[in-house]
Structure formats: C-alpha cells, structure tokens
Design a protein around this motif. Sequence first.
Motif, PDB file in Angstrom:
ATOM      1  N   TYR A 355       0.322  -1.291   0.264  1.00  0.00           N
ATOM      2  CA  TYR A 355      -0.058  -0.219   0.145  1.00  0.00           C
ATOM      3  C   TYR A 355       1.106   1.129   0.270  1.00  0.00           C
ATOM      4  N   SER A 356       0.561   2.431  -0.693  1.00  0.00           N
ATOM      5  CA  SER A 356       1.129   3.538  -1.011  1.00  0.00           C
ATOM      6  C   SER A 356       0.504   5.136  -0.245  1.00  0.00           C
ATOM      7  N   HIS A 357      -0.982   5.221  -0.815  1.00  0.00           N
ATOM      8  CA  HIS A 357      -1.410   6.064  -0.942  1.00  0.00           C
ATOM      9  C   HIS A 357      -2.701   5.518  -1.056  1.00  0.00           C
ATOM     10  N   ALA A 358      -4.398   6.156  -1.487  1.00  0.00           N
ATOM     11  CA  ALA A 358      -5.193   6.630  -1.966  1.00  0.00           C
ATOM     12  C   ALA A 358      -6.091   8.120  -1.849  1.00  0.00           C
ATOM     13  N   ARG A 359      -7.102   8.401  -3.402  1.00  0.00           N
ATOM     14  CA  ARG A 359      -7.792   9.566  -3.126  1.00  0.00           C
ATOM     15  C   ARG A 359      -9.131   8.689  -3.377  1.00  0.00           C
ATOM     16  N   LEU A 360      -9.802  10.332  -3.808  1.00  0.00           N
ATOM     17  CA  LEU A 360     -11.066  10.082  -3.918  1.00  0.00           C
ATOM     18  C   LEU A 360     -11.229  10.182  -5.480  1.00  0.00           C
ATOM     19  N   LEU A 361     -12.222  10.455  -6.374  1.00  0.00           N
ATOM     20  CA  LEU A 361     -12.814  10.592  -7.570  1.00  0.00           C
ATOM     21  C   LEU A 361     -14.425  10.498  -7.322  1.00  0.00           C
ATOM     22  N   ASP A 362     -15.000  11.951  -8.353  1.00  0.00           N
ATOM     23  CA  ASP A 362     -15.816  12.017  -8.599  1.00  0.00           C
ATOM     24  C   ASP A 362     -17.232  10.767  -9.481  1.00  0.00           C
ATOM     25  N   HIS A 363     -18.014  10.602 -10.120  1.00  0.00           N
ATOM     26  CA  HIS A 363     -18.808   9.998 -10.306  1.00  0.00           C
ATOM     27  C   HIS A 363     -18.588  10.283 -11.673  1.00  0.00           C
ATOM     28  N   LEU A 414     -12.715   5.331  -4.617  1.00  0.00           N
ATOM     29  CA  LEU A 414     -11.602   5.474  -4.481  1.00  0.00           C
ATOM     30  C   LEU A 414     -10.779   4.418  -5.445  1.00  0.00           C
ATOM     31  N   GLU A 415      -9.484   5.040  -5.306  1.00  0.00           N
ATOM     32  CA  GLU A 415      -8.884   4.788  -6.388  1.00  0.00           C
ATOM     33  C   GLU A 415      -7.121   5.021  -4.945  1.00  0.00           C
ATOM     34  N   ILE A 416      -6.990   3.125  -5.315  1.00  0.00           N
ATOM     35  CA  ILE A 416      -5.738   2.657  -4.013  1.00  0.00           C
ATOM     36  C   ILE A 416      -4.372   2.455  -5.168  1.00  0.00           C
ATOM     37  N   PHE A 417      -3.336   3.194  -4.536  1.00  0.00           N
ATOM     38  CA  PHE A 417      -2.419   3.271  -5.461  1.00  0.00           C
ATOM     39  C   PHE A 417      -1.076   2.530  -4.377  1.00  0.00           C
ATOM     40  N   ALA A 418      -0.111   1.974  -4.884  1.00  0.00           N
ATOM     41  CA  ALA A 418       0.072   0.602  -4.238  1.00  0.00           C
ATOM     42  C   ALA A 418       2.512   0.642  -5.565  1.00  0.00           C
ATOM     43  N   THR A 419       2.786   0.133  -4.096  1.00  0.00           N
ATOM     44  CA  THR A 419       4.599   0.566  -4.794  1.00  0.00           C
ATOM     45  C   THR A 419       4.399  -1.617  -5.040  1.00  0.00           C
ATOM     46  N   ASN A 420       4.836  -1.127  -6.046  1.00  0.00           N
ATOM     47  CA  ASN A 420       6.024  -2.561  -6.903  1.00  0.00           C
ATOM     48  C   ASN A 420       7.625  -3.075  -6.270  1.00  0.00           C
ATOM     49  N   LYS A 421       7.550  -3.837  -6.707  1.00  0.00           N
ATOM     50  CA  LYS A 421       9.130  -4.368  -5.620  1.00  0.00           C
ATOM     51  C   LYS A 421       9.948  -3.415  -6.312  1.00  0.00           C
ATOM     52  N   LEU A 422      10.038  -2.567  -7.226  1.00  0.00           N
ATOM     53  CA  LEU A 422      10.968  -2.142  -7.746  1.00  0.00           C
ATOM     54  C   LEU A 422      10.946  -0.336  -7.225  1.00  0.00           C
ATOM     55  N   GLY A 423      10.143  -0.126  -6.718  1.00  0.00           N
ATOM     56  CA  GLY A 423       9.430   0.806  -5.880  1.00  0.00           C
ATOM     57  C   GLY A 423       9.320   2.020  -6.786  1.00  0.00           C
TER      58      GLY A 423
END
Length: 533
Positions: A355-363, A414-423
């Motif tokens: 997990y890295s971070h999250a953010r919200l988007l509208d409709h 809700l959009e989820i961002f994550a960090t892969n193995k190469l950063g």
Amino acid sequence: TVVRHEYVHFVIDQIYPIVNFGQFGAISEALSDYFSASSLGVSKIGQFTASAFGSVGALRELDCVANGGCIVFPTNWVGSVHEDSRSVSQSLWEIRKNLISTLGAANGQACADGLVFQSLFFFPDSFGDLLDAMLQVSANSNSLVPLCGADNTQNGLIQAQFSTHGIFTPATDADIYEPNDGIASATDISTAAVISARIFPQADLDYYILGSGRGQISIRLNLPANPGQTGTYQAYAMTLVDSNYKIVAEAKPSLDINPTLSGFCPDLNCMTSSSDFTLEYFSPTRAQYFLMVHGPGGDLGFVTNNNSTAFYSLEPSFNQAGPVQGNIIQAAFDNDLISFDVSVATFVQSQSYTYSHARLLDHTFSVLPGAGTNDASPSLTNVSATSALGKVSGSVRVAPGFDSRYAAVGTVYLEIFATNKLGRVQSLGFSNAINLSAKTTGVRAFNNVFNPNRGQATTVKYETEGAGRVQLRLYTRSGRHILTLLDIEHPGGKGSIDWNGKNLSGSTVASGIYLLNAQGPGLNETKKIIVVK
C-alpha cells in the motif's frame, strides 16, 4: 550447460512467471545461460551442439571480451529471445569475471551469483528493470549478499558493464510515457480516453496498466500511417496479460501487404491496409491487467523489429469500477470510515504490491483536488493498511468539512495506489461506487444554466437518509417527459449524476427551461434547469 540451462528456467518459474516475449523472455534466457555457465565455470552454452544447427562451436558465448561476439542493445536486437539474451548474459558474465579478480574465485563467484539471484525477487521484466533490480540488491548487499561487502560497493561495476552492452536508464523520449518497457514500469490508463505513443526504436515495447471490473474490455489501436504510401499502416499487435503474468488475449491486424511466405511479418516495416484493430476480452471478475503494444510476430516465433517515429493511439473501454472493493464501515456525515480491499499477485514469499496511498474521485472519475491521503491538508486520511497474503487492505476516513469543500459531490470512487517491488507507485484501480453519508434529504442542480454545445453539463446531487428507489426525471414546462436520468435502488446517502442536455433519442434539447423531478425515500422535489445554446 543445456541441461542446467533448462533447470534454471524451472527454478526461475518458481520465483515468478516470465512472459516469454521480447525483453521479458530474453531476461529468462540470459539468467538461464548465466547460472548454467557460472555453475560449471565455463562461458560457452551448448559448446558441442551448434553443429546441429549448421554451425561449429557453442550456441552462445558469454565471455565476448575474450572470444568476440559482444552484443549491444538495441543495435544488435533480432527479435529472438535466445539471441537477444546475450546483451544481458554477457553483462552478467563480465561482472562475474571482475568480482572474481577482486574478491577471489570463491567469493567473487558467490557475490556475482548472489547479486543476480536476489534481483529475481524484484520481479524484473525489462532490461532496464533488471539493471534497477541489481542496483537495489547492491544497495542492500550487507543483508542480501554479505560476501559482496558494503552496500553500494558494486553499483559502479554493474552500471558500467550493463552500459557497455547498451543497457542503461533511457534518456528523455518524444514518447512521454517512456520508459514503459515492462510490467513494473507500465503506464496507468485507468482514466485515459486516448493515449498517443510510439514503438521506437527497435526492441521497444509499450506496457500499460488498467484495473477493470467484471465485464468487457475493448481496446482499439489506431495504427500510424506509412509516409508516402497511401492506404498502408505500420502493423503492431496487442497482448493482454493478467496480474499473474498470464497472457489472456492477443490481437493484430490483417498482415495483407508484405507478409513473409509463412504469412507472418517481415523483420522490418511490416505493413497492413487496416488503419486500426481492436482487442476484446471479457474479464470474469474484477482484476488488474497489463496491455503490451509491440511488433507482431515474425517467422520462427521472433519478435519483429517493426517500429516507427510516427505515433499510434490507444482508445481503451472497460468497466472502470470494481477492482477495489470499497465499503462504508462507519457511516457518519462528513466523517465516513471507508474500507478497501484489492487482490494482487503473490510470488514465492512476497507479493507484487504494498500500500502507498488512496484518493477519491467524483462520479465522472475526475480526481477531487485535495482528496488524496498524500495531499497537503487532505480531505481523506489513512486509518489502517496491510499488505499481505495477496491483498492490499485497509481503511481511510473522510475528513470533516468534506461536504462544504465538495458541495456538488455525491457518488465517489476510491482509487488505491501501491508500490511495486522496484519501488514504483502504480494504481490498482477504482472501487465500486460509494455513496457518502447524508444529513438531510433533497436534490440540487449545480451549473444549472449550461450550454451542451460547448460540452457543458449540469450535475444533479441527490441525498436520502434512508434506502429505497430514487428516480430523477426531466420534463418540459408543458409536462412532456424527455428523459429519465436515473431510476435505481439507492442504498441511502449522497449520489450524483450529470445531464448533458440529451433527450431520450440522444438528440440535444432546444434552449429553454426544463423541470427536474426527484422522487425517493422522503424525497419529492422539482428543480429548474436552463439550457442555453
């Protein structure tokens, strides 16, 4: 060496699966050659088998400095995973020789083998990503490969040898998405209407990442025209790969202008009369996918060198909502607690993302400024997060003041961002639609005086404190029904939808005043909307 080469393929596949294509496949062959040769202390692969292919000597020579035949990427790229592997395997062999000379035979080989082996756990899928992985291993050599000595000691050697064979961090390219030659560096197209990029120079591959809900995935590729040759286009192909690196769909245009006798692409300048083609795939569940754009296959399974400085364009269409499961677990106006859960690939003892971070988007899937957990003074804050057992999970909370800051916002994603193995940080996709909690019941029309001929629309925000059927209907002032904007079972809370000025038949309505009638649990209101053209 041949037997050990094949065994190494098996070992690598236990660490992570490799797509046997382009740079990805060439890495697999290079690593198999390297470990086979290193384990026996010889630099020649298949020393006595080349005669079966009409030549004398070894199939591949890793010690090109002493024996000649050094390969430089991408100058010597031919499209065969075996032949193209040598720019990598020769780099690794030269690193090994240097380490043996400085650390001694036993420690030097152990250090070199350790650097290469540990890089596999970063799941590299392009030559540049393999270089990056080895540098990260070197930066942590005290813990990962103690025989190499202090952290970063080998960085200069690794960079120098890879650079000698043409492998280095790419410079700025006219294609703004470069470098995206692998899954780990794929470009996010979750919200892209059109992507414009190019396959250049030879050996280039373009990877894109998207998160799709269950449903049809359709991706149209508009091919670049050949200058001075009316009605002909550069022939490229598309390959869709799932999150476990399995190819699930492929597509290419008709190769009808200059095919080989076998019906495949010639090595260079493969042409078609089709200006575009489409890849289709039905996603059986919500999932993450990677799209590869590349030259079509040639004879003998080679990847052709078809490339052009001209740009192609991608037009993706898929169910954007769904890869992330999102739910309100504590409903409170202006203080909702939202859980999230998304599946990711697991290889060996680790998974592909954290997990890295999250953010919200509208409709409309437009990003809400300031509604990211990594923003300054965010309207969305992290509460918990875990990354384990093939899941990225956790919860986030809407900050007080959200309703007044985003007055027109009802339905969110809700959009989820994550960090892969190469950063590198990548999007894992969007959630299902989420209706934030309401404190009242009502309906409002924002931007309710608009010109549809200028691409404008009015946003209708509806709120109900209880669950039930919500209907939004549009009428003329004389009472003629022109459109049912919404008719759903609403779970309660806020919701929002746009009206672009179209009627039931899809035509733009005339200028004038229109009446929006809202019906729902405790809701019976009518609002005026003015269309001006």
